[in-house]
Design a protein around this motif. Structure first.
Motif, PDB file in Angstrom:
ATOM      1  N   LEU A 159       0.921  -1.239   0.051  1.00  7.81           N
ATOM      2  CA  LEU A 159       0.158  -0.109   0.126  1.00  7.81           C
ATOM      3  C   LEU A 159       0.914   1.169   0.133  1.00  7.81           C
ATOM      4  CD1 LEU A 159      -2.867  -0.953   2.596  1.00  7.81           C
ATOM      5  CD2 LEU A 159      -3.078  -0.913   0.128  1.00  7.81           C
ATOM      6  N   SER A 160       0.310   2.326  -0.668  1.00  5.70           N
ATOM      7  CA  SER A 160       1.032   3.685  -0.751  1.00  5.70           C
ATOM      8  C   SER A 160       0.067   4.498  -0.055  1.00  5.70           C
ATOM      9  CB  SER A 160       1.385   4.018  -2.077  1.00  5.70           C
ATOM     10  OG  SER A 160       0.276   4.326  -2.815  1.00  5.70           O
ATOM     11  N   VAL A 161       0.523   5.714   0.536  1.00  5.81           N
ATOM     12  CA  VAL A 161      -0.336   6.582   1.252  1.00  5.81           C
ATOM     13  C   VAL A 161      -0.053   7.998   0.734  1.00  5.81           C
ATOM     14  CG1 VAL A 161      -0.691   7.601   3.252  1.00  5.81           C
ATOM     15  CG2 VAL A 161      -0.168   5.162   3.339  1.00  5.81           C
ATOM     16  N   THR A 162      -1.276   8.625   0.518  1.00 12.28           N
ATOM     17  CA  THR A 162      -1.098  10.128   0.149  1.00 12.28           C
ATOM     18  C   THR A 162      -1.966  10.998   0.907  1.00 12.28           C
ATOM     19  OG1 THR A 162      -2.618   9.906  -1.615  1.00 12.28           O
ATOM     20  CG2 THR A 162      -0.311   9.798  -2.313  1.00 12.28           C
ATOM     21  N   SER A 163      -1.845  12.203   1.017  1.00 17.11           N
ATOM     22  CA  SER A 163      -2.912  12.721   2.017  1.00 17.11           C
ATOM     23  C   SER A 163      -3.241  14.222   1.212  1.00 17.11           C
ATOM     24  CB  SER A 163      -2.137  12.958   3.493  1.00 17.11           C
ATOM     25  OG  SER A 163      -1.283  14.190   3.186  1.00 17.11           O
ATOM     26  N   SER A 164      -4.426  14.669   1.623  1.00 15.28           N
ATOM     27  CA  SER A 164      -4.816  16.132   1.246  1.00 15.28           C
ATOM     28  C   SER A 164      -5.327  16.876   2.282  1.00 15.28           C
ATOM     29  CB  SER A 164      -5.836  16.067   0.094  1.00 15.28           C
ATOM     30  OG  SER A 164      -6.403  17.276  -0.078  1.00 15.28           O
ATOM     31  N   PRO A 165      -4.435  17.973   3.020  1.00 19.70           N
ATOM     32  CA  PRO A 165      -3.211  18.556   2.186  1.00 19.70           C
ATOM     33  C   PRO A 165      -2.101  17.547   2.228  1.00 19.70           C
ATOM     34  CG  PRO A 165      -3.556  19.487   4.353  1.00 19.70           C
ATOM     35  CD  PRO A 165      -5.007  18.515   4.375  1.00 19.70           C
ATOM     36  N   ARG A 166      -1.331  17.800   1.303  1.00 22.87           N
ATOM     37  CA  ARG A 166       0.038  16.986   1.388  1.00 22.87           C
ATOM     38  C   ARG A 166       0.703  17.258   2.631  1.00 22.87           C
ATOM     39  NH1 ARG A 166       1.637  14.192  -2.814  1.00 22.87           N
ATOM     40  NH2 ARG A 166       0.886  14.312  -4.962  1.00 22.87           N
ATOM     41  N   THR A 167       1.735  16.421   3.116  1.00 18.20           N
ATOM     42  CA  THR A 167       2.500  16.472   4.021  1.00 18.20           C
ATOM     43  C   THR A 167       3.631  17.385   3.388  1.00 18.20           C
ATOM     44  OG1 THR A 167       3.591  14.577   3.766  1.00 18.20           O
ATOM     45  CG2 THR A 167       2.192  14.681   5.217  1.00 18.20           C
ATOM     46  N   PRO A 168       4.347  18.328   4.388  1.00 14.15           N
ATOM     47  CA  PRO A 168       3.885  18.659   5.716  1.00 14.15           C
ATOM     48  C   PRO A 168       2.917  19.767   5.659  1.00 14.15           C
ATOM     49  CG  PRO A 168       6.089  19.921   4.842  1.00 14.15           C
ATOM     50  CD  PRO A 168       5.570  18.923   3.876  1.00 14.15           C
ATOM     51  N   PHE A 169       2.218  19.727   6.699  1.00 15.22           N
ATOM     52  CA  PHE A 169       1.205  20.511   7.188  1.00 15.22           C
ATOM     53  C   PHE A 169       1.050  20.812   8.680  1.00 15.22           C
ATOM     54  CE2 PHE A 169      -0.884  16.470   6.804  1.00 15.22           C
ATOM     55  CZ  PHE A 169      -1.839  16.389   8.122  1.00 15.22           C
ATOM     56  N   ARG A 170       0.784  21.869   8.893  1.00 17.78           N
ATOM     57  CA  ARG A 170       0.598  22.068  10.614  1.00 17.78           C
ATOM     58  C   ARG A 170      -0.720  22.216  11.112  1.00 17.78           C
ATOM     59  NH1 ARG A 170       3.463  27.634  11.940  1.00 17.78           N
ATOM     60  NH2 ARG A 170       4.608  26.548  13.672  1.00 17.78           N
ATOM     61  N   THR A 171      -0.633  21.978  12.463  1.00 17.90           N
ATOM     62  CA  THR A 171      -1.990  22.043  13.334  1.00 17.90           C
ATOM     63  C   THR A 171      -1.733  22.855  14.529  1.00 17.90           C
ATOM     64  OG1 THR A 171      -1.408  19.845  14.491  1.00 17.90           O
ATOM     65  CG2 THR A 171      -2.905  19.524  12.540  1.00 17.90           C
ATOM     66  N   LYS A 172      -2.763  23.676  14.977  1.00 21.13           N
ATOM     67  CA  LYS A 172      -2.630  24.543  16.134  1.00 21.13           C
ATOM     68  C   LYS A 172      -3.718  23.985  17.078  1.00 21.13           C
ATOM     69  CE  LYS A 172      -1.635  28.607  13.351  1.00 21.13           C
ATOM     70  NZ  LYS A 172      -1.909  29.851  13.186  1.00 21.13           N
ATOM     71  N   ALA A 173      -3.141  24.414  18.251  1.00 28.44           N
ATOM     72  CA  ALA A 173      -3.942  23.844  19.495  1.00 28.44           C
ATOM     73  C   ALA A 173      -5.355  24.392  19.487  1.00 28.44           C
ATOM     74  CB  ALA A 173      -3.261  24.286  20.695  1.00 28.44           C
ATOM     75  N   GLY A 174      -6.384  23.595  19.697  1.00 25.84           N
ATOM     76  CA  GLY A 174      -7.680  24.217  19.648  1.00 25.84           C
ATOM     77  C   GLY A 174      -8.225  24.372  18.108  1.00 25.84           C
ATOM     78  N   SER A 175      -7.491  23.891  16.901  1.00 27.56           N
ATOM     79  CA  SER A 175      -8.042  24.012  15.757  1.00 27.56           C
ATOM     80  C   SER A 175      -7.808  22.873  15.022  1.00 27.56           C
ATOM     81  CB  SER A 175      -7.384  25.160  15.125  1.00 27.56           C
ATOM     82  OG  SER A 175      -7.439  26.489  15.647  1.00 27.56           O
ATOM     83  N   PRO A 176      -8.639  21.917  15.264  1.00 24.51           N
ATOM     84  CA  PRO A 176      -8.583  20.474  14.594  1.00 24.51           C
ATOM     85  C   PRO A 176      -8.493  20.672  13.057  1.00 24.51           C
ATOM     86  CG  PRO A 176     -10.376  20.361  15.936  1.00 24.51           C
ATOM     87  CD  PRO A 176      -9.948  21.890  16.291  1.00 24.51           C
ATOM     88  N   ARG A 177      -7.484  20.023  12.359  1.00 30.74           N
ATOM     89  CA  ARG A 177      -7.398  19.816  11.060  1.00 30.74           C
ATOM     90  C   ARG A 177      -8.012  18.661  10.333  1.00 30.74           C
ATOM     91  NH1 ARG A 177      -3.030  22.588   8.029  1.00 30.74           N
ATOM     92  NH2 ARG A 177      -3.831  22.598   5.736  1.00 30.74           N
ATOM     93  N   LYS A 178      -8.756  18.901   9.456  1.00 35.45           N
ATOM     94  CA  LYS A 178      -9.225  17.454   8.620  1.00 35.45           C
ATOM     95  C   LYS A 178      -8.552  17.279   7.382  1.00 35.45           C
ATOM     96  CE  LYS A 178     -14.357  17.809   9.757  1.00 35.45           C
ATOM     97  NZ  LYS A 178     -15.604  18.237   9.159  1.00 35.45           N
ATOM     98  N   ILE A 179      -8.416  15.806   7.215  1.00 32.72           N
ATOM     99  CA  ILE A 179      -7.434  15.591   6.061  1.00 32.72           C
ATOM    100  C   ILE A 179      -8.234  14.520   5.340  1.00 32.72           C
ATOM    101  CG2 ILE A 179      -5.166  16.364   7.294  1.00 32.72           C
ATOM    102  CD1 ILE A 179      -4.668  13.377   7.778  1.00 32.72           C
ATOM    103  N   THR A 180      -7.664  14.084   4.194  1.00 33.77           N
ATOM    104  CA  THR A 180      -8.258  13.211   3.495  1.00 33.77           C
ATOM    105  C   THR A 180      -7.108  12.005   3.170  1.00 33.77           C
ATOM    106  OG1 THR A 180     -10.064  14.471   2.741  1.00 33.77           O
ATOM    107  CG2 THR A 180      -9.302  12.623   1.388  1.00 33.77           C
ATOM    108  N   VAL A 181      -7.026  11.014   3.439  1.00 35.96           N
ATOM    109  CA  VAL A 181      -5.927  10.048   3.246  1.00 35.96           C
ATOM    110  C   VAL A 181      -6.323   9.052   2.286  1.00 35.96           C
ATOM    111  CG1 VAL A 181      -4.417   8.353   4.457  1.00 35.96           C
ATOM    112  CG2 VAL A 181      -5.289  10.342   5.871  1.00 35.96           C
TER     113      VAL A 181
END
Length: 200
Positions: free
Chosen positions: A121-143
């Motif tokens: 299996l290979s893995v990709t994500s949207s947004p592409r890595t690297p990406f940041r998350t901040k405390a109190g602001s959950p980040r939705k991603i598509t894998v």
């Protein structure tokens, strides 16, 4: 004359004035000091004040250093939200799902890499890595997991996990996230669809 006492002058005599006492000898810098006494005293006082201030500064109590930020894997979690699409098309065999990256506290956390343990299996994500998350602001991603070789994927993914590389100002760490039984069921179903001919 009889008796004891000071000798008194006789008639027609008078007491001579004693010669003045000699002035004490002054050194070669005495005159210079007299002329610049205020300047010298001011400089001495200033030096004493500076020395005292320097001593107080050096011996002052040191404030406690601020606590170190937490390690990124201590404050980061990934939650499986729902499956997306599954494809059995030979060109795009794979499984797409949504997840949420949550940073609970501390400085921002950067997700630098997402991988998984199966060689097929290979893995990709949207947004592409690297990406940041901040405390109190959950980040939705598509894998998206794509099947590259059906022979190297499990027929039934019992306890699948994602390896995620996290970084913050404290450290960089690789952490394995288990996304729960629903993710395991959805992934197993997707792999069976994608590799139905191979598993048959």
């Amino acid at each position: 004359m009889s008796g004891v006492g000071p000798v008194e002058p006789g008639e027609g005599t008078h007491v001579q004035d004693a010669p003045p006492a000699p002035l004490p000898q002054r050194g070669p810098l005495a005159g210079h000091f007299e002329r610049h006494r205020r300047v010298v005293l001011g400089a001495l006082i200033t030096s004493a004040v500076l020395a005292g201030s320097g001593y107080l500064y050096v011996t002052r109590p040191r404030p406690e250093p601020p606590p170190a930020p937490p390690y990124p894997n201590q404050v980061t979690d990934i939650a499986y939200l729902r499956p997306g699409t599954t494809s059995s098309n030979t060109a795009s065999r794979g499984f797409t799902f949504e997840a949420e990256v949550i940073t609970e506290s501390g400085p921002p956390v950067t997700v630098t890499r997402i991988s998984q343990p199966y060689a097929g299996l290979s893995v990709t994500s949207s947004p592409r890595t690297p990406f940041r998350t901040k405390a109190g602001s959950p980040r939705k991603i598509t894998v998206t997991l794509r099947v590259t070789e059906c022979g190297n994927v499990p027929r039934n993914a019992g306890l699948p996990f994602l390896d995620v590389t996290l970084r913050n100002t404290r450290a960089m760490q690789v952490h394995s996230f288990i996304l729960g039984p629903q993710y395991a069921q959805d992934l197993s179903r997707a792999l069976q669809v994608a590799c139905s001919n191979k598993f048959g």
